[in-house]
Each structure stands twice: as structure tokens, then as C-alpha cells.
Design a protein around this motif. Structure first.
Motif, PDB file in Angstrom:
ATOM      1  N   THR A 185      -9.286   8.685  -3.477  1.00 55.83           N
ATOM      2  CA  THR A 185      -9.343   7.785  -2.462  1.00 55.83           C
ATOM      3  C   THR A 185      -8.531   7.961  -1.485  1.00 55.83           C
ATOM      4  O   THR A 185      -7.337   8.152  -1.685  1.00 55.83           O
ATOM      5  CB  THR A 185      -9.456   6.183  -3.013  1.00 55.83           C
ATOM      6  N   ALA A 238     -18.776   3.520  -3.706  1.00 56.81           N
ATOM      7  CA  ALA A 238     -18.188   4.135  -4.629  1.00 56.81           C
ATOM      8  C   ALA A 238     -19.164   4.807  -5.743  1.00 56.81           C
ATOM      9  O   ALA A 238     -20.265   4.347  -6.011  1.00 56.81           O
ATOM     10  CB  ALA A 238     -17.068   2.986  -5.413  1.00 56.81           C
ATOM     11  N   THR A 263     -11.060  -1.669  -1.741  1.00 54.58           N
ATOM     12  CA  THR A 263     -11.620  -0.131  -2.529  1.00 54.58           C
ATOM     13  C   THR A 263     -11.726  -0.720  -3.928  1.00 54.58           C
ATOM     14  O   THR A 263     -12.680  -0.176  -4.793  1.00 54.58           O
ATOM     15  CB  THR A 263     -10.860   0.820  -2.476  1.00 54.58           C
ATOM     16  N   GLU A 278     -14.123   4.317  -1.549  1.00 56.28           N
ATOM     17  CA  GLU A 278     -13.533   4.288  -0.121  1.00 56.28           C
ATOM     18  C   GLU A 278     -13.773   3.051   0.641  1.00 56.28           C
ATOM     19  O   GLU A 278     -15.229   2.576   0.480  1.00 56.28           O
ATOM     20  CB  GLU A 278     -13.885   5.595   0.771  1.00 56.28           C
TER      21      GLU A 278
END
Length: 325
Positions: A83, A164, A54, A143
Motif C-alpha cells: 500500500t 483491495a 485502507t 489503497e
């Protein structure tokens, strides 16, 4: 009387290289491209590569936003990262972004409201800028939902993707009316009575594992259409605007039917709705900033346009934000 507004300064996004078409799921599940498209509007999504985390996605989106705004990491005072799939239980994924972009001062932290995370992060950034705690904030949604999917459950695994998006907000003095540039209003809600409708069946203090997504899709659908229209209307009212003032609706990209029905309730024609769900799937907290950045990169959003963003996710948590570009 003048006031401080959080004005958009730069926008960027990142998608992993691997594209997963609907047909790939049909190889192992009782599903088809037609079944997925008809029910969700999704045609494909991106999955992170092995070893791609991530923070990697968030850093790439952050760098794109900095480039768009003509800034460097040294110009940023804070990072607020939304997130539900952090690299680690701690430290925050945001501090990894802070280091990677060359930001040695200020502060960075994560926020978790699942699919509504970016809207909640915007509200946090707005408060920090208005208070004088920061001058320029990098707000990110990132994520890797592919890491928490049950690939035997066709009701959930076909819905989500990785990605993202990032938006830089800068404190700027404005006249103090609905015609101001910047973040004009937010509207946030949650109701834990519905936590069991959308959740991950793991966690550090329960199973000691990451767990996988579980969802009661039809129930979430019913809540989504009603709550999204209500929160969008409330945010506009707080901004001193009406539905007729909306130039662009940038909704959470979860399901095309939800977006279409919500737009209808808000009185926003579909040609003014930013839709990326067909290419990205549901990227949770990354969904709105990713769609926003795509629309911006295509030159669709002009200076002065009123952008309404709204999302709902696990919690249930939902909310909306109104931004004049």
C-alpha cells in the motif's frame, strides 16, 4: 530435483460501496465522460466512505480470500500488505489485518512500491515461502487513493479509485520445472532518476502532511509501455516459458491504452487480457489482485493456466510475475 513453489490457495477482493461515475467530475472540472473514457478507458471508480480506511478494505479482501480458500486466520503464517496509503505512518496496516482475521502468531508487514507494490509483495512472499520462514502467506494490495488526490487537477483526480485484493500463497513441493503450479518467476526493477514523474508532494519528514498525487502523465505513459513489455518478457524467460504460453495477462489497471499497447508488444490478444479499469480506475497496489480476483470469481482462470502480471508505478518501480494457477 523437486522445489518449493508458492501456490495460489485463495483469492478475494473488496470495493467500497460508493461508485463515482465520470459525470461527477464534470460538475466541478473542465472535463467530460467522453474525455476521460477516450484517454483512459475509465468509466467509473469506487471511493471509500468517510471513516472507511485502507485497513477496512484490506480486511474485507482478506476475509474473502480466506473464504475462497476454505481457510481461517489461524491458518496464515504471515501477511504482506502492499500500500501507498496506509492508515498510519506506523504501525503497519498489515498488523491490523492480522488482528482482524484472528491470526495471533506469525508476522505481518507493509511494503511500498506504489502501483508495482503487489508484484514486489509477491516476490517477498515467494522468498519467505521458499526459505521456510512461512508455510502460508496472505498477500494483499489495498489503497484509498481518494485520500491523496487534488480534486482541482483533472489530469490526476479522474484516474484513481479505492479497493483491495488478496491472494493466499501456500508452500508446496513441485517437480521443479516450467510446468509447476505456483509462482514460477518474478522480475523487479526501479530507477530513482524518474522519481519526479509520479510522486506525492508530502510526507512525515518533509511537509508533515500526507500530500497529493502529482504526475507527468505523458512521460509516465512512454516509460510504461516499454518497461512493462520488457519486464513481462524477462519474467517469462526466467520461468522457462514464452509469450505463447500466456493464458491470461493481468496488467496494472492504469490506462486502457497502455494495456492495449503492452499486450500488443507481448503478442497477447486482448481477449486474454483481464481488463477492469473501466469499473475501478487505477487502484494502485490493489489493481492486479483486484483484477485477478474478479477474473477468478467469474470462472475465467482455470487450474494450470499461466498468468502474467505486470505493473509500473512511482519510483519509478516496475516488475512482473508469472504464476501457474
Amino acid at each position: 530435483m523437486t522445489t518449493i513453489r508458492a501456490v495460489a490457495r485463495g483469492c478475494g477482493h473488496y470495493l467500497p460501496a460508493r461508485v463515482v461515475e465520470n459525470a461527477e467530475f464534470a460538475k466541478t472540472l473542465d472535463t467530460s465522460d467522453e474525455w476521460i473514457r477516450t484517454r483512459t478507458g475509465i468509466e467509473r471508480r469506487h471511493f471509500a466512505a468517510e471513516g472507511e480506511s485502507t485497513s477496512d478494505l484490506a480486511i474485507a479482501a482478506a476475509r474473502a480470500a480466506l473464504a475462497d480458500g476454505g481457510l481461517t486466520g489461524a491458518d496464515i503464517d504471515a501477511v504482506v500488505l502492499a500500500t501507498a496509503t496506509p492508515d498510519n505512518t506506523f504501525p503497519s496496516t498489515a498488523v491490523k489485518v492480522q488482528t482482524a482475521i484472528g491470526m495471533t502468531g506469525g508476522f505481518a508487514f507493509d511494503i511500498q512500491a506504489v502501483c508495482a507494490g503487489f508484484v514486489f509483495a509477491l516476490a517477498q512472499a515467494d522468498a519467505l515461502l521458499r526459505s521456510g520462514a512461512a508455510k502460508r502467506i496472505l498477500v494483499i494490495g489495498a489503497e484509498t487513493f481518494s485520500r491523496i488526490l487534488d480534486f482541482t487537477d483533472r489530469a490526476t483526480c479522474v484516474l484513481f479509485g479505492d479497493g483491495a485484493g488478496a491472494l493466499i500463497l501456500e508452500a508446496e513441493e513441485q517437480p521443479g520445472g516450467p510446468g509447476d503450479r505456483g509462482l514460477l518467476a518474478t522480475d523487479l526493477h526501479s530507477d530513482g532518476r524518474y522519481a519526479g514523474l509520479l510522486y506525492v508532494d508530502g510526507g512525515p519528514s518533509t511537509t508533515g502532511t500526507a500530500g497529493v498525487v502529482r504526475m507527468s502523465g505523458q512521460e509516465v505513459f512512454k516509460h510504461a509501455v516499454i518497461k512493462l513489455a520488457e519486464t513481462g518478457t524477462a519474467a517469462l524467460a526466467r520461468a522457462g516459458l514464452t509469450r505463447a504460453d500466456v493464458d491470461w495477462l493481468v496488467p496494472h489497471q492504469a490506462n486502457l491504452r497502455i494495456m492495449t499497447m503492452t499486450a500488443h508488444k507481448l503478442g497477447v490478444p486482448m481477449e486474454r487480457v483481464v481488463v477492469t479499469v473501466q469499473d475501478h480506475g487505477n487502484t494502485s497496489a490493489a489493481s492486479i489482485p483486484l483484477a485477478l480476483s474478479v477474473a477468478n470469481s467469474e470462472g475465467r482462470i482455470a487450474r494450470g493456466d499461466v498468468v502474467l502480471m505486470e505493473a509500473i508505478g512511482g519510483g519509478l518501480a516496475w516488475g512482473a510475475a508469472v504464476l501457474r494457477w
